[in-house]
Design a protein around this motif. Structure first.
Motif, PDB file in Angstrom:
ATOM      1  N   VAL A  34       0.860  -1.182   0.000  1.00 53.23           N
ATOM      2  CA  VAL A  34       0.000   0.000   0.000  1.00 53.23           C
ATOM      3  C   VAL A  34       0.898   1.233   0.000  1.00 53.23           C
ATOM      4  CG1 VAL A  34      -1.723   1.299   1.311  1.00 53.23           C
ATOM      5  CG2 VAL A  34      -1.863  -1.172   1.215  1.00 53.23           C
ATOM      6  N   THR A  35       0.557   2.219  -0.824  1.00 58.55           N
ATOM      7  CA  THR A  35       1.348   3.442  -0.921  1.00 58.55           C
ATOM      8  C   THR A  35       0.463   4.675  -0.823  1.00 58.55           C
ATOM      9  OG1 THR A  35       3.005   4.616  -2.226  1.00 58.55           O
ATOM     10  CG2 THR A  35       1.220   3.562  -3.458  1.00 58.55           C
ATOM     11  N   ASP A  36       1.069   5.758  -0.370  1.00 56.98           N
ATOM     12  CA  ASP A  36       0.409   7.070  -0.426  1.00 56.98           C
ATOM     13  C   ASP A  36       1.167   7.959  -1.415  1.00 56.98           C
ATOM     14  OD1 ASP A  36       2.702   7.643   0.988  1.00 56.98           O
ATOM     15  OD2 ASP A  36       1.683   8.398   2.768  1.00 56.98           O
ATOM     16  N   THR A  37       1.898   7.334  -2.298  1.00 56.55           N
ATOM     17  CA  THR A  37       2.767   7.922  -3.325  1.00 56.55           C
ATOM     18  C   THR A  37       4.075   8.464  -2.746  1.00 56.55           C
ATOM     19  OG1 THR A  37       1.857  10.171  -3.333  1.00 56.55           O
ATOM     20  CG2 THR A  37       0.773   8.552  -4.772  1.00 56.55           C
ATOM     21  N   VAL A  38       4.252   8.366  -1.444  1.00 59.10           N
ATOM     22  CA  VAL A  38       5.497   8.796  -0.816  1.00 59.10           C
ATOM     23  C   VAL A  38       6.208   7.599  -0.202  1.00 59.10           C
ATOM     24  CG1 VAL A  38       6.513  10.284   0.959  1.00 59.10           C
ATOM     25  CG2 VAL A  38       4.556  11.082  -0.356  1.00 59.10           C
ATOM     26  N   LYS A  39       5.509   6.840   0.617  1.00 56.15           N
ATOM     27  CA  LYS A  39       6.066   5.660   1.284  1.00 56.15           C
ATOM     28  C   LYS A  39       5.232   4.441   0.932  1.00 56.15           C
ATOM     29  CE  LYS A  39       9.159   7.827   3.849  1.00 56.15           C
ATOM     30  NZ  LYS A  39      10.561   7.598   3.878  1.00 56.15           N
ATOM     31  N   ASN A  40       5.867   3.275   0.999  1.00 58.15           N
ATOM     32  CA  ASN A  40       5.201   2.004   0.726  1.00 58.15           C
ATOM     33  C   ASN A  40       5.232   1.140   1.979  1.00 58.15           C
ATOM     34  OD1 ASN A  40       4.901   2.751  -1.970  1.00 58.15           O
ATOM     35  ND2 ASN A  40       6.832   1.796  -2.544  1.00 58.15           N
ATOM     36  N   ILE A  41       4.130   0.453   2.267  1.00 56.85           N
ATOM     37  CA  ILE A  41       4.052  -0.449   3.407  1.00 56.85           C
ATOM     38  C   ILE A  41       3.566  -1.808   2.908  1.00 56.85           C
ATOM     39  CG2 ILE A  41       2.906  -0.934   5.620  1.00 56.85           C
ATOM     40  CD1 ILE A  41       4.888   1.375   5.791  1.00 56.85           C
ATOM     41  N   PRO A  42       4.327  -2.884   3.183  1.00 52.28           N
ATOM     42  CA  PRO A  42       3.873  -4.224   2.796  1.00 52.28           C
ATOM     43  C   PRO A  42       2.733  -4.676   3.717  1.00 52.28           C
ATOM     44  CG  PRO A  42       5.986  -4.356   3.931  1.00 52.28           C
ATOM     45  CD  PRO A  42       5.659  -2.904   3.784  1.00 52.28           C
ATOM     46  N   VAL A  43       1.758  -5.354   3.131  1.00 53.29           N
ATOM     47  CA  VAL A  43       0.584  -5.813   3.867  1.00 53.29           C
ATOM     48  C   VAL A  43       0.401  -7.307   3.627  1.00 53.29           C
ATOM     49  CG1 VAL A  43      -1.932  -5.570   4.121  1.00 53.29           C
ATOM     50  CG2 VAL A  43      -0.532  -3.563   3.617  1.00 53.29           C
ATOM     51  N   SER A  44       0.071  -8.036   4.686  1.00 54.16           N
ATOM     52  CA  SER A  44      -0.296  -9.445   4.584  1.00 54.16           C
ATOM     53  C   SER A  44      -1.724  -9.586   5.057  1.00 54.16           C
ATOM     54  CB  SER A  44       0.598 -10.314   5.465  1.00 54.16           C
ATOM     55  OG  SER A  44       1.901 -10.336   4.969  1.00 54.16           O
ATOM     56  N   TYR A  45      -2.486 -10.414   4.350  1.00 52.64           N
ATOM     57  CA  TYR A  45      -3.891 -10.620   4.715  1.00 52.64           C
ATOM     58  C   TYR A  45      -4.256 -12.062   4.436  1.00 52.64           C
ATOM     59  CZ  TYR A  45      -8.992 -10.280   4.501  1.00 52.64           C
ATOM     60  OH  TYR A  45     -10.336 -10.477   4.694  1.00 52.64           O
ATOM     61  N   GLN A  46      -4.979 -12.662   5.376  1.00 50.78           N
ATOM     62  CA  GLN A  46      -5.467 -14.016   5.177  1.00 50.78           C
ATOM     63  C   GLN A  46      -6.981 -13.969   5.198  1.00 50.78           C
ATOM     64  OE1 GLN A  46      -3.905 -16.986   7.778  1.00 50.78           O
ATOM     65  NE2 GLN A  46      -4.720 -18.638   6.546  1.00 50.78           N
ATOM     66  N   GLY A  47      -7.578 -14.240   4.056  1.00 53.84           N
ATOM     67  CA  GLY A  47      -9.022 -14.187   3.921  1.00 53.84           C
ATOM     68  C   GLY A  47      -9.394 -13.906   2.479  1.00 53.84           C
ATOM     69  N   ILE A  48     -10.673 -13.701   2.279  1.00 52.53           N
ATOM     70  CA  ILE A  48     -11.173 -13.424   0.937  1.00 52.53           C
ATOM     71  C   ILE A  48     -11.173 -11.917   0.716  1.00 52.53           C
ATOM     72  CG2 ILE A  48     -13.154 -13.632  -0.608  1.00 52.53           C
ATOM     73  CD1 ILE A  48     -13.879 -16.190   0.960  1.00 52.53           C
ATOM     74  N   LEU A  49     -10.519 -11.473  -0.341  1.00 51.78           N
ATOM     75  CA  LEU A  49     -10.476 -10.052  -0.662  1.00 51.78           C
ATOM     76  C   LEU A  49     -11.806  -9.608  -1.249  1.00 51.78           C
ATOM     77  CD1 LEU A  49      -6.936  -9.850  -2.270  1.00 51.78           C
ATOM     78  CD2 LEU A  49      -7.642  -8.831  -0.112  1.00 51.78           C
ATOM     79  N   PRO A  50     -12.174  -8.332  -1.059  1.00 47.81           N
ATOM     80  CA  PRO A  50     -13.412  -7.825  -1.664  1.00 47.81           C
ATOM     81  C   PRO A  50     -13.350  -7.915  -3.190  1.00 47.81           C
ATOM     82  CG  PRO A  50     -12.441  -6.201  -0.164  1.00 47.81           C
ATOM     83  CD  PRO A  50     -11.476  -7.325  -0.282  1.00 47.81           C
ATOM     84  N   ASP A  51     -14.498  -8.042  -3.817  1.00 43.94           N
ATOM     85  CA  ASP A  51     -14.565  -8.143  -5.281  1.00 43.94           C
ATOM     86  C   ASP A  51     -13.921  -6.948  -5.968  1.00 43.94           C
ATOM     87  OD1 ASP A  51     -15.855 -10.555  -5.130  1.00 43.94           O
ATOM     88  OD2 ASP A  51     -17.864  -9.687  -5.323  1.00 43.94           O
ATOM     89  N   LEU A  52     -14.022  -5.768  -5.386  1.00 43.06           N
ATOM     90  CA  LEU A  52     -13.502  -4.555  -6.019  1.00 43.06           C
ATOM     91  C   LEU A  52     -12.019  -4.312  -5.745  1.00 43.06           C
ATOM     92  CD1 LEU A  52     -16.519  -2.206  -5.356  1.00 43.06           C
ATOM     93  CD2 LEU A  52     -15.934  -3.397  -7.466  1.00 43.06           C
ATOM     94  N   PHE A  53     -11.372  -5.208  -5.008  1.00 40.20           N
ATOM     95  CA  PHE A  53      -9.954  -5.059  -4.699  1.00 40.20           C
ATOM     96  C   PHE A  53      -9.147  -5.264  -5.981  1.00 40.20           C
ATOM     97  CE2 PHE A  53      -5.785  -6.593  -3.612  1.00 40.20           C
ATOM     98  CZ  PHE A  53      -5.402  -5.782  -2.565  1.00 40.20           C
TER      99      PHE A  53
END
Length: 155
Positions: free
Chosen positions: A77-96
């Motif tokens: 995930v970025t805010d165009t300045v910094k990036n942060i790695p994300v881990s998620y276990q589950g079903i992502l939303p359809d619009l992701f």
């Protein structure tokens, strides 16, 4: 006991009961409030330790990696300045989707990876939560101000 004393005791008991109820309500609110932070704020250490919070920004293109189990995903995930790695276990939303807005709720681990317990995707091209849009604007402005040539950089 005189009726005046009974009345004062009743009023005093009522005040104590109301104060106790207000204390319990405020305590419940405080423990359930989840604050929103940008990747820049997370990278700068402005987030609470061992407490759930929300991070919002854009999913970096080509950063989505799915594990063999089909439920575990890693993305950035970025805010165009910094990036942060994300881990998620589950079903992502359809619009992701990569390149689209996302808000994830979870905690930061010791390695600086955000472990999400919930992931929300924005629902159309023109909508972004007001606090996310404002945070992205602030992050871009701060990055441009810090850059020696006045042009933003992406880390």
């Amino acid at each position: 006991m005189k009726s005046r004393h009974k009345r004062l005791a009743l009023i005093g008991g009522g005040i104590v009961a109301v104060a106790l109820a207000i204390t319990l309500i405020l305590s419940a609110f405080r423990s359930n409030i989840v604050f929103f932070y940008t990747p820049t704020q997370v990278a700068n250490g402005e987030v609470p330790k061992d407490t759930s919070f929300r991070i919002g920004g854009m999913v970096v293109e080509d950063s989505l990696k799915r594990q063999a189990d089909g439920l575990t995903v890693h993305f950035v995930v970025t805010d165009t300045v910094k990036n942060i790695p994300v881990s998620y276990q589950g079903i992502l939303p359809d619009l992701f989707k990569e390149g689209k807005g996302v808000v994830a709720q979870g905690v930061l681990d010791q390695d600086g990876r955000f472990i999400a317990s919930n992931v929300l995707a924005k629902h159309d091209e023109n909508y972004m939560p007001p606090e996310a849009a404002e945070a992205l604007k602030r992050a871009k402005a701060a990055d441009t101000a810090q850059s020696p040539d006045g042009v933003g950089r992406n880390s």
